[in-house]
Structures are given as C-alpha cells and as structure tokens.
Motif scaffolding. Structure first.
Motif, mmCIF file in Angstrom:
data_model
loop_
_atom_site.group_PDB
_atom_site.id
_atom_site.type_symbol
_atom_site.label_atom_id
_atom_site.label_comp_id
_atom_site.label_asym_id
_atom_site.label_seq_id
_atom_site.Cartn_x
_atom_site.Cartn_y
_atom_site.Cartn_z
ATOM 1 N N ARG A 203 0.793 -1.229 0.000
ATOM 2 C CA ARG A 203 0.000 0.000 0.000
ATOM 3 C C ARG A 203 0.823 1.277 0.000
ATOM 4 O O ARG A 203 0.263 2.365 -0.122
ATOM 5 C CB ARG A 203 -0.905 0.052 1.244
ATOM 6 N N LEU A 204 2.146 1.175 0.144
ATOM 7 C CA LEU A 204 2.914 2.383 0.438
ATOM 8 C C LEU A 204 4.282 2.319 -0.214
ATOM 9 O O LEU A 204 4.818 1.240 -0.471
ATOM 10 C CB LEU A 204 3.066 2.514 1.964
ATOM 11 N N SER A 205 4.846 3.514 -0.487
ATOM 12 C CA SER A 205 6.242 3.659 -0.910
ATOM 13 C C SER A 205 6.967 4.466 0.159
ATOM 14 O O SER A 205 6.497 5.545 0.547
ATOM 15 C CB SER A 205 6.337 4.398 -2.247
ATOM 16 N N THR A 206 8.096 3.954 0.633
ATOM 17 C CA THR A 206 8.864 4.622 1.682
ATOM 18 C C THR A 206 9.822 5.643 1.077
ATOM 19 O O THR A 206 10.556 5.336 0.151
ATOM 20 C CB THR A 206 9.650 3.589 2.509
ATOM 21 N N HIS A 207 9.819 6.851 1.629
ATOM 22 C CA HIS A 207 10.624 8.005 1.185
ATOM 23 C C HIS A 207 10.911 7.958 -0.315
ATOM 24 O O HIS A 207 12.040 7.900 -0.771
ATOM 25 C CB HIS A 207 11.894 8.189 2.016
ATOM 26 N N LEU A 208 9.827 8.054 -1.088
ATOM 27 C CA LEU A 208 9.909 7.975 -2.539
ATOM 28 C C LEU A 208 10.814 9.094 -3.075
ATOM 29 O O LEU A 208 10.731 10.246 -2.647
ATOM 30 C CB LEU A 208 8.514 8.084 -3.146
ATOM 31 N N VAL A 222 12.742 2.150 -10.862
ATOM 32 C CA VAL A 222 11.771 1.824 -9.825
ATOM 33 C C VAL A 222 10.845 2.994 -9.476
ATOM 34 O O VAL A 222 9.802 2.804 -8.843
ATOM 35 C CB VAL A 222 12.518 1.336 -8.559
ATOM 36 N N LEU A 223 11.183 4.194 -9.906
ATOM 37 C CA LEU A 223 10.431 5.388 -9.498
ATOM 38 C C LEU A 223 9.090 5.490 -10.219
ATOM 39 O O LEU A 223 8.036 5.669 -9.589
ATOM 40 C CB LEU A 223 11.276 6.624 -9.760
ATOM 41 N N TRP A 224 9.092 5.391 -11.539
ATOM 42 C CA TRP A 224 7.866 5.627 -12.302
ATOM 43 C C TRP A 224 6.747 4.638 -11.962
ATOM 44 O O TRP A 224 5.590 5.057 -11.813
ATOM 45 C CB TRP A 224 8.148 5.599 -13.814
ATOM 46 N N PRO A 225 7.019 3.319 -11.848
ATOM 47 C CA PRO A 225 5.910 2.412 -11.511
ATOM 48 C C PRO A 225 5.261 2.732 -10.170
ATOM 49 O O PRO A 225 4.039 2.563 -10.024
ATOM 50 C CB PRO A 225 6.584 1.032 -11.478
ATOM 51 N N GLN A 226 6.045 3.205 -9.208
ATOM 52 C CA GLN A 226 5.458 3.546 -7.915
ATOM 53 C C GLN A 226 4.612 4.814 -8.009
ATOM 54 O O GLN A 226 3.541 4.904 -7.386
ATOM 55 C CB GLN A 226 6.560 3.719 -6.872
ATOM 56 N N LEU A 232 -0.837 2.725 -4.460
ATOM 57 C CA LEU A 232 0.223 3.061 -3.522
ATOM 58 C C LEU A 232 0.134 4.503 -3.031
ATOM 59 O O LEU A 232 0.036 5.440 -3.833
ATOM 60 C CB LEU A 232 1.600 2.853 -4.170
ATOM 61 N N TRP A 233 0.180 4.671 -1.714
ATOM 62 C CA TRP A 233 0.479 5.948 -1.110
ATOM 63 C C TRP A 233 2.007 6.111 -1.128
ATOM 64 O O TRP A 233 2.732 5.176 -1.476
ATOM 65 C CB TRP A 233 -0.004 5.980 0.337
ATOM 66 N N ALA A 234 2.485 7.282 -0.743
ATOM 67 C CA ALA A 234 3.936 7.496 -0.707
ATOM 68 C C ALA A 234 4.299 8.456 0.407
ATOM 69 O O ALA A 234 3.536 9.386 0.712
ATOM 70 C CB ALA A 234 4.443 8.047 -2.042
ATOM 71 N N THR A 235 5.467 8.218 1.021
ATOM 72 C CA THR A 235 6.007 9.174 1.976
ATOM 73 C C THR A 235 7.153 9.933 1.332
ATOM 74 O O THR A 235 7.843 9.426 0.438
ATOM 75 C CB THR A 235 6.502 8.489 3.268
ATOM 76 N N PHE A 236 7.357 11.163 1.804
ATOM 77 C CA PHE A 236 8.395 12.036 1.268
ATOM 78 C C PHE A 236 9.105 12.748 2.414
ATOM 79 O O PHE A 236 8.459 13.160 3.384
ATOM 80 C CB PHE A 236 7.794 13.089 0.328
ATOM 81 N N ILE A 237 10.425 12.894 2.285
ATOM 82 C CA ILE A 237 11.221 13.604 3.283
ATOM 83 C C ILE A 237 11.434 15.030 2.775
ATOM 84 O O ILE A 237 12.169 15.250 1.798
ATOM 85 C CB ILE A 237 12.580 12.925 3.519
ATOM 86 N N ALA A 238 10.805 16.001 3.437
ATOM 87 C CA ALA A 238 10.856 17.397 2.996
ATOM 88 C C ALA A 238 11.775 18.213 3.897
ATOM 89 O O ALA A 238 11.392 19.268 4.405
ATOM 90 C CB ALA A 238 9.450 17.991 2.976
ATOM 91 N N ASP A 239 13.003 17.714 4.085
ATOM 92 C CA ASP A 239 13.932 18.416 4.980
ATOM 93 C C ASP A 239 14.839 19.405 4.260
ATOM 94 O O ASP A 239 15.685 20.049 4.889
ATOM 95 C CB ASP A 239 14.779 17.402 5.764
#
Length: 386
Positions: A203-208, A222-226, A232-239
């Motif tokens: 269900r999810l992609s980790t730090h896409l 691996v990026l485009w299929p996700q 799939l939901w996705a998480t993102f690191i916005a630091d």
C-alpha cells in the motif's frame, strides 16, 4: 479540566477549540483570533531518533521515554519508532525495548501506536541500499518476522521491503492479511515487481525519490511504476536535503497530495548542534551547519537532521506548497493511511492532539508555540527575552 486554544485553521478560518483529556469537546468559529495557526498534532511515521535519543541503540543509552517531550517541542504528538536493518537478535531486542517502554510509560504509549520496521528485506545494491549494511540484507522470512512481531508485542504496523526480493509477494500478502502496512523502499524493483507487490496488498512507498543511486535508467527504473500505481500511497522527506524543492513538487503532483505523507526520517542527532557524532546506525556521522546529516567524510546522507515541523515549514516556504495541503500530509493523511481514526484532524470527539504555530503574513506555519497531547498542554514556547 477543560481548556481552549484559539487560532486560524490551516484553511484560514478563525476558531476556538475547547478540549480536555477526554478529547476535543467543541470547535467554534470566532470573529477574531490571535495571529497563530492551529492544527492537529503532527504524526511522524518514520522516526529513528531525535535529540540524542536513539531508537536503534541496542546498548540502551538514553531512555526512549525521553522522546515524547523532545518531539512535543516540535509539534509531534504521534510517532512510529523506526527500527533499521540489523541482525535478527538485535532487531528482536530493539523491538522488545520499544514494547517495554510503552508498558512502563503511559505517556510514551499514547504517542506510539505502532512500530515501523525498515528492513532488513531490502536491496543490497549500492545506492538502493542507502546506509543499510549490505551484509545483513536478505530475503523476506515469514518465520523470522513472526518472531519479531512476538518480541514487539504485535506492535509492528509498517514494514519496508524491496518487492524484487525472492518471496516478497508471499511475504507482503502474509503481513497485509495481519494488518501490517507493506511499503516498498530501498528497492531496485521492476515494473512487474511493483505490480506484483500491489496485487499482494502493498500500500505504500517509503521516502519515494530517495534510496536510489545518483544515476538510474531514464525510463526503466523503480520510481515511475510507484508513482503510477494508484493503489500506492507514498512518503516524502521534505527536509531540504533529501529532495530539492522542484523534485518534491513534481513528485507530489504525480502521486497526488491526497495519497502523500510527509515524514522526517529523523535520526538520533536531529536537533543536536553541528559536529561529528558516533551513532548506532551509520557509525561516524556529521551534522553540518545547515542541519544536513551525512556519513562523515562523504557526500552521502545518513538520515535527516530535521523534525517533522521543520519539514512542514520547508515545504510551505521554500517549496511554496499550500499550508493546508502540507499540514494534511503531516496529520490527516498518515492517520487515514494507518487507521488512526481519532487522530490527525480537528473534529469534535477526536483525541485532543493540537499544535499552535506562529503564523506569517501568508498564513504559513513558523515556530511551534504550544503543543497539546492527549488533552494536556505538554509544551509552551518560552517568552522572548530582551
């Protein structure tokens, strides 16, 4: 005891929230409010440590119960301690340590509804594995996972794995059937692997956008299929270090903010002064003046030095994303993803987790002024001196 907070909602509406340890009791529109932004408490589903407290310290340095007060100062009221790839007995020990902390401290337990296990079923290829130790990365093992879940007292709620690993689809189906969110990450999966992962319940992609080599195939990667997978939901690191602002903006537009979650990926040295440190994961790391955390002597990132509140501010100010969307990705969306029906929203009857930010002229969040967790004021910013 009933108390109130006032401010502008993320959508810009002035309101008053009346709350107690029983929950949010009333939300009232008001004609005027202090120039503060009032939002649900932040939910961080990937946190390795903060302020010198390390989730992955098997030697049990500073107690895990010190984490909530450190995070309350940054508006975080719910978090998922994240255990990184390690040998099997070490993983079991770290998971049991978190379970013991919840059993011993009600405040810690209230902030920690589950655990995120990141690895060790990840790609061993350089670039894709990030800072994970190649020597202990391996194929998924259901029996091993069952032992870990027992050690954790059933608290593992998220597991990050590489869908191309042998047995990954069977493993994904197994954990999904038991209420664990399977997430793709640190992976060199093909489009077919991602499709199989989704069919199995992933269900999810980790730090896409991260956990990738510096150079990848233009189309076959691996990026485009996700991004394309509607399941799939996705998480993102916005630091400000893991993803440049235009990249974050483009990824969010492709995935859709409604299926996106912001995470900090904070490590133990997050919130610490610049300098060189020795950590349980990564070894020698350097905190730069900018807050960037790297493996000492290299350009490689070693997790994040930012809190989720700092990620929220960066996404609003530098990336220029709407505050309401950004705050939803740090509150309501992770709650919806993980079934936390009483958190992540300003609603009567919800758990009284609230954060009051300073607010700039554009309505964007600044420094944290007040944090309420479980209906109790846990943090109030000190008054300016001088």
């Amino acid at each position: 005891m009933t108390e109130t907070l006032e401010g502008f909602s993320p959508e810009g509406e002035p309101l008053r929230v009346r709350f107690s340890p029983a929950g949010i009791e009333e939300i009232s529109p008001i004609t005027s409010a202090p120039d503060l932004l009032l939002a649900p408490g932040l939910i961080d589903i990937q946190l390795n440590g903060f302020g010198g407290v390390d989730v992955n310290d098997a030697d049990e340095g500073r107690p895990l119960a010190e984490l909530p007060p450190l995070l309350w100062a940054h508006g975080v009221t719910t978090f998922y301690p994240t255990v990184i790839s390690a040998a099997g007995d070490r993983v079991a020990h770290l998971l049991a340590r978190i379970g013991a902390a919840r059993a011993a401290d009600a405040g810690f337990a209230a902030c920690v509804p589950g655990i995120h296990l990141e690895g060790p079923y990840l790609s061993a290829r350089d670039g894709y594995r990030g800072a994970h130790d190649r020597a202990i990365l391996r194929d998924p093992d259901i029996a091993e996972f069952e032992g870990w879940q027992e050690a954790a007292g059933g608290l593992i709620r998220i597991i990050t794995l590489a869908p191309e690993r042998a047995g990954a689809a069977e493993f994904t189906r197994y954990v999904t059937d038991r209420g664990v969110t399977a997430s793709a990450g640190h992976s060199a999966a093909s489009a077919a692997d991602i499709e199989a992962f989704c069919r199995a319940g992933g269900r999810l992609s980790t730090h896409l956008g991260n956990g990738l080599p510096a150079t990848i195939e233009r189309h076959d990667n691996v990026l485009w299929p996700q991004l394309a997978a509607s399941r799939l939901w996705a998480t993102f690191i916005a630091d400000g270090h893991h993803l440049p602002a235009p990249v974050l903006t483009a990824l969010l537009r492709a995935k859709g903010t409604g299926r996106s979650v912001l995470v900090s990926d904070a490590v133990t040295v997050a919130g610490c002064p610049p300098g060189d440190y020795r950590t349980a994961v990564g070894g020698n790391v350097t905190v730069e003046d900018s807050g960037r955390v790297s493996l000492s002597g290299t350009p490689y990132l070693a997790g994040s030095g930012a809190s989720l509140a700092q990620c929220v501010r960066w996404a609003c100010t530098t990336a220029g994303l709407p505050a309401a969307d950004v705050l939803a990705m740090a509150t309501r969306h992770p709650a919806d993803l993980l079934g936390l029906t009483d958190r992540g929203r300003l609603a009567v009857g919800a758990r009284a987790d609230l954060v009051q930010f300073e607010r700039d002229s554009a309505g964007r969040p600044g420094a944290v002024r007040t944090t309420v967790a479980g209906g109790v004021v846990r943090y109030t910013a000190p008054e300016p001196t001088g």
